[in-house]
Structures are given as structure tokens and as C-alpha cells.
Write a protein that holds these residues in place. Structure first.
Motif, PDB file in Angstrom:
ATOM      1  N   THR A   2      20.297 152.110 -38.898  1.00 57.63           N
ATOM      2  CA  THR A   2      20.265 150.775 -38.324  1.00 57.63           C
ATOM      3  C   THR A   2      21.620 150.101 -38.505  1.00 57.63           C
ATOM      4  OG1 THR A   2      19.526 149.730 -40.359  1.00 57.63           O
ATOM      5  CG2 THR A   2      17.805 150.541 -38.862  1.00 57.63           C
ATOM      6  N   VAL A   3      21.842 149.039 -37.761  1.00 56.51           N
ATOM      7  CA  VAL A   3      23.095 148.302 -37.859  1.00 56.51           C
ATOM      8  C   VAL A   3      23.290 147.748 -39.263  1.00 56.51           C
ATOM      9  CG1 VAL A   3      24.384 146.332 -36.946  1.00 56.51           C
ATOM     10  CG2 VAL A   3      23.064 147.768 -35.398  1.00 56.51           C
ATOM     11  N   SER A   4      22.198 147.414 -39.944  1.00 59.20           N
ATOM     12  CA  SER A   4      22.306 146.852 -41.292  1.00 59.20           C
ATOM     13  C   SER A   4      22.814 147.875 -42.309  1.00 59.20           C
ATOM     14  CB  SER A   4      20.960 146.283 -41.739  1.00 59.20           C
ATOM     15  OG  SER A   4      20.001 147.308 -41.819  1.00 59.20           O
ATOM     16  N   ASP A   5      22.759 149.182 -41.970  1.00 60.14           N
ATOM     17  CA  ASP A   5      23.244 150.226 -42.862  1.00 60.14           C
ATOM     18  C   ASP A   5      24.768 150.355 -42.833  1.00 60.14           C
ATOM     19  OD1 ASP A   5      20.674 150.829 -43.565  1.00 60.14           O
ATOM     20  OD2 ASP A   5      20.489 152.486 -42.153  1.00 60.14           O
ATOM     21  N   LYS A   6      25.399 149.633 -41.928  1.00 57.53           N
ATOM     22  CA  LYS A   6      26.845 149.713 -41.834  1.00 57.53           C
ATOM     23  C   LYS A   6      27.454 148.333 -41.672  1.00 57.53           C
ATOM     24  CE  LYS A   6      26.116 151.698 -37.240  1.00 57.53           C
ATOM     25  NZ  LYS A   6      26.505 152.751 -36.332  1.00 57.53           N
ATOM     26  N   THR A   7      28.698 148.222 -42.099  1.00 67.03           N
ATOM     27  CA  THR A   7      29.425 146.958 -42.051  1.00 67.03           C
ATOM     28  C   THR A   7      30.504 147.044 -40.980  1.00 67.03           C
ATOM     29  OG1 THR A   7      29.072 146.696 -44.421  1.00 67.03           O
ATOM     30  CG2 THR A   7      30.806 145.355 -43.423  1.00 67.03           C
ATOM     31  N   LEU A   8      30.533 146.073 -40.104  1.00 69.95           N
ATOM     32  CA  LEU A   8      31.559 146.029 -39.072  1.00 69.95           C
ATOM     33  C   LEU A   8      32.909 145.700 -39.698  1.00 69.95           C
ATOM     34  CD1 LEU A   8      32.240 146.079 -35.994  1.00 69.95           C
ATOM     35  CD2 LEU A   8      31.849 143.605 -36.022  1.00 69.95           C
ATOM     36  N   ILE A   9      33.884 146.542 -39.464  1.00 70.51           N
ATOM     37  CA  ILE A   9      35.240 146.337 -39.980  1.00 70.51           C
ATOM     38  C   ILE A   9      36.143 145.790 -38.863  1.00 70.51           C
ATOM     39  CG2 ILE A   9      37.263 147.446 -41.013  1.00 70.51           C
ATOM     40  CD1 ILE A   9      34.791 147.331 -42.858  1.00 70.51           C
ATOM     41  N   LEU A  10      36.097 146.425 -37.693  1.00 71.13           N
ATOM     42  CA  LEU A  10      36.879 145.987 -36.536  1.00 71.13           C
ATOM     43  C   LEU A  10      35.980 145.990 -35.307  1.00 71.13           C
ATOM     44  CD1 LEU A  10      40.086 148.218 -37.011  1.00 71.13           C
ATOM     45  CD2 LEU A  10      39.884 145.786 -37.554  1.00 71.13           C
ATOM     46  N   ASP A  11      36.029 144.915 -34.530  1.00 65.24           N
ATOM     47  CA  ASP A  11      35.280 144.900 -33.271  1.00 65.24           C
ATOM     48  C   ASP A  11      36.175 145.439 -32.152  1.00 65.24           C
ATOM     49  OD1 ASP A  11      36.973 142.787 -32.444  1.00 65.24           O
ATOM     50  OD2 ASP A  11      35.501 141.254 -32.937  1.00 65.24           O
ATOM     51  N   ALA A  12      35.643 145.509 -30.939  1.00 66.02           N
ATOM     52  CA  ALA A  12      36.372 146.092 -29.812  1.00 66.02           C
ATOM     53  C   ALA A  12      37.692 145.373 -29.544  1.00 66.02           C
ATOM     54  CB  ALA A  12      35.492 146.070 -28.560  1.00 66.02           C
ATOM     55  N   ARG A  13      37.694 144.061 -29.611  1.00 62.41           N
ATOM     56  CA  ARG A  13      38.913 143.282 -29.369  1.00 62.41           C
ATOM     57  C   ARG A  13      39.966 143.598 -30.415  1.00 62.41           C
ATOM     58  NH1 ARG A  13      41.143 139.224 -31.623  1.00 62.41           N
ATOM     59  NH2 ARG A  13      39.373 138.782 -32.951  1.00 62.41           N
ATOM     60  N   GLN A  14      39.554 143.699 -31.667  1.00 62.30           N
ATOM     61  CA  GLN A  14      40.484 143.990 -32.755  1.00 62.30           C
ATOM     62  C   GLN A  14      41.038 145.413 -32.653  1.00 62.30           C
ATOM     63  OE1 GLN A  14      37.541 142.880 -35.707  1.00 62.30           O
ATOM     64  NE2 GLN A  14      38.865 141.211 -36.449  1.00 62.30           N
ATOM     65  N   GLY A 160      35.086 153.849 -26.970  1.00 64.02           N
ATOM     66  CA  GLY A 160      34.388 153.994 -25.695  1.00 64.02           C
ATOM     67  C   GLY A 160      33.692 152.707 -25.333  1.00 64.02           C
ATOM     68  N   LYS A 161      32.457 152.834 -24.839  1.00 60.55           N
ATOM     69  CA  LYS A 161      31.703 151.673 -24.381  1.00 60.55           C
ATOM     70  C   LYS A 161      31.413 150.673 -25.498  1.00 60.55           C
ATOM     71  CE  LYS A 161      27.583 152.318 -22.624  1.00 60.55           C
ATOM     72  NZ  LYS A 161      26.465 152.748 -21.797  1.00 60.55           N
ATOM     73  N   GLU A 162      31.112 151.164 -26.688  1.00 56.58           N
ATOM     74  CA  GLU A 162      30.762 150.311 -27.829  1.00 56.58           C
ATOM     75  C   GLU A 162      31.842 150.388 -28.911  1.00 56.58           C
ATOM     76  OE1 GLU A 162      27.856 148.425 -27.964  1.00 56.58           O
ATOM     77  OE2 GLU A 162      27.468 149.084 -25.903  1.00 56.58           O
ATOM     78  N   THR A 163      33.109 150.201 -28.556  1.00 57.98           N
ATOM     79  CA  THR A 163      34.220 150.368 -29.480  1.00 57.98           C
ATOM     80  C   THR A 163      34.079 149.478 -30.712  1.00 57.98           C
ATOM     81  OG1 THR A 163      35.736 151.011 -27.714  1.00 57.98           O
ATOM     82  CG2 THR A 163      36.721 150.114 -29.712  1.00 57.98           C
ATOM     83  N   ALA A 164      34.226 150.113 -31.893  1.00 52.63           N
ATOM     84  CA  ALA A 164      34.160 149.384 -33.160  1.00 52.63           C
ATOM     85  C   ALA A 164      34.513 150.346 -34.288  1.00 52.63           C
ATOM     86  CB  ALA A 164      32.771 148.799 -33.388  1.00 52.63           C
ATOM     87  N   VAL A 165      34.793 149.774 -35.453  1.00 48.01           N
ATOM     88  CA  VAL A 165      34.990 150.549 -36.682  1.00 48.01           C
ATOM     89  C   VAL A 165      34.004 150.007 -37.696  1.00 48.01           C
ATOM     90  CG1 VAL A 165      36.587 151.159 -38.536  1.00 48.01           C
ATOM     91  CG2 VAL A 165      37.442 150.964 -36.185  1.00 48.01           C
ATOM     92  N   PHE A 166      33.265 150.937 -38.322  1.00 49.75           N
ATOM     93  CA  PHE A 166      32.228 150.575 -39.299  1.00 49.75           C
ATOM     94  C   PHE A 166      32.499 151.262 -40.631  1.00 49.75           C
ATOM     95  CE2 PHE A 166      30.105 150.462 -35.159  1.00 49.75           C
ATOM     96  CZ  PHE A 166      29.526 149.199 -35.175  1.00 49.75           C
ATOM     97  N   LEU A 167      32.033 150.624 -41.692  1.00 49.78           N
ATOM     98  CA  LEU A 167      32.037 151.217 -43.019  1.00 49.78           C
ATOM     99  C   LEU A 167      30.584 151.465 -43.392  1.00 49.78           C
ATOM    100  CD1 LEU A 167      33.598 152.027 -45.592  1.00 49.78           C
ATOM    101  CD2 LEU A 167      33.306 149.680 -46.376  1.00 49.78           C
ATOM    102  N   LYS A 168      30.277 152.711 -43.772  1.00 45.16           N
ATOM    103  CA  LYS A 168      28.906 153.057 -44.162  1.00 45.16           C
ATOM    104  C   LYS A 168      28.874 153.444 -45.619  1.00 45.16           C
ATOM    105  CE  LYS A 168      28.145 156.100 -40.597  1.00 45.16           C
ATOM    106  NZ  LYS A 168      27.323 157.022 -39.893  1.00 45.16           N
TER     107      LYS A 168
END
Length: 168
Positions: A2-14, A160-168
């Protein structure tokens, strides 16, 4: 997961902003070169290299030669490491090897192998995220984001379509 299992580090704009800044840095360092080889490591590294090459060509007169570095990431010494263009095309050129995340440096160290068989102008490393857990003497010249993590953490780069960087 789930999304709650990971932390957003960078969004698509970043992420886009980091790629643009890295392209400007490459341009600043190689403004006198007509062509720069952008060599992306198969997988997300190659996807990032395509975005970086596109941005570099958009902001500068530099032409890019995009190539993919093929290697076995889990056991790089087991298989041949190769690029998908003729080695003559990279001769006496600037090489920028691109990967999404620099963790220990092992994958990037082995990715240099094809370029050691030909005379090149220089070899540089570009990564979107540098975790700074180097076990190999690999230091990126171009880094999108420095991230302090534990060795057990996992950084997930989605391009790609859902560009982001996550920390798990």
C-alpha cells in the motif's frame, strides 16, 4: 504494498526538475563537445538516460548518443557486460553512465567494463538518487538527490506515467 508502506521522497515535478538540473550540469561541463554518449544501465537507469538525453538536447546544441548497458545486476561477473552500439561510436567521446540509484556502486562499477576496451575522452556517472553506501570506488559526478538511508532501506524509483521516488 500500500502507499502507506512507502514514503514519498520526490514527486514527478521534483524528479523532472532534478533531471533538468543534471542536464544543465552536463552541458556546463561539456559545452565544447559536439556529442556526449549517455549510457543507461538496463532497467530504470536506461529509462532515466532517455529522459536525461532528451533534456540535454532540448537545452543545448549537444547531440547525444544513447546506448543501453546490458549486465546481470545480481551476478555481474557471470555474464558479458555489453552496450547496444558499436564501440567505435564511443571512441574519444565523453561517456555519462546513468543509473537510477547508487547504493553500493557494484552495478555501476561493472557497467564501466565495455568502455575500458576503447579509448574514451572521460567517463562520468549520473544517478537520480545517491544513497552513499559505497563499497566500490564509484562517485557520481551528477546527482539528482542525496539521501541518507540505512543499508536495509529500499529506494524505489518509478519513471513513466506515475513518476516518483519512494523510500520503503
Amino acid at each position: 504494498m500500500t502507499v502507506s508502506d512507502k514514503t514519498l521522497i520526490l514527486d514527478a515535478r521534483q524528479v523532472k526538475q532534478k533531471i533538468k538540473r543534471m542536464a544543465y550540469e552536463i552541458y556546463e561541463n561539456h559545452s565544447k563537445d559536439r556529442t556526449v554518449v549517455i549510457a543507461g544501465i538496463d532497467g530504470q537507469g536506461y529509462t532515466l538516460s532517455k529522459l536525461l538525453a532528451k533534456e540535454l538536447e532540448a537545452i543545448s546544441p549537444i547531440k547525444t548518443l544513447l546506448t543501453k548497458v546490458h549486465l546481470n545486476k545480481t551476478e555481474p561477473q557471470q555474464d558479458t557486460v555489453y552496450i547496444d552500439c558499436d564501440l567505435k561510436e564511443v571512441k574519444k567521446r565523453v561517456i555519462v553512465v546513468v543509473d537510477d540509484v547508487l547504493n553500493t556502486g557494484r552495478t555501476l562499477a561493472y557497467s564501466l567494463k565495455p568502455f575500458l576496451d576503447v579509448e574514451v575522452k572521460c567517463i562520468e556517472i549520473a544517478v537520480l538518487v545517491n544513497r552513499s553506501h559505497s563499497s566500490f570506488p564509484i562517485l557520481p559526478k551528477y546527482t539528482g538527490y542525496e539521501l541518507a538511508t540505512t543499508i536495509k532501506d529500499h529506494v524505489e524509483v518509478v519513471l513513466g506515467k506515475e513518476t516518483a521516488v519512494f523510500l520503503k
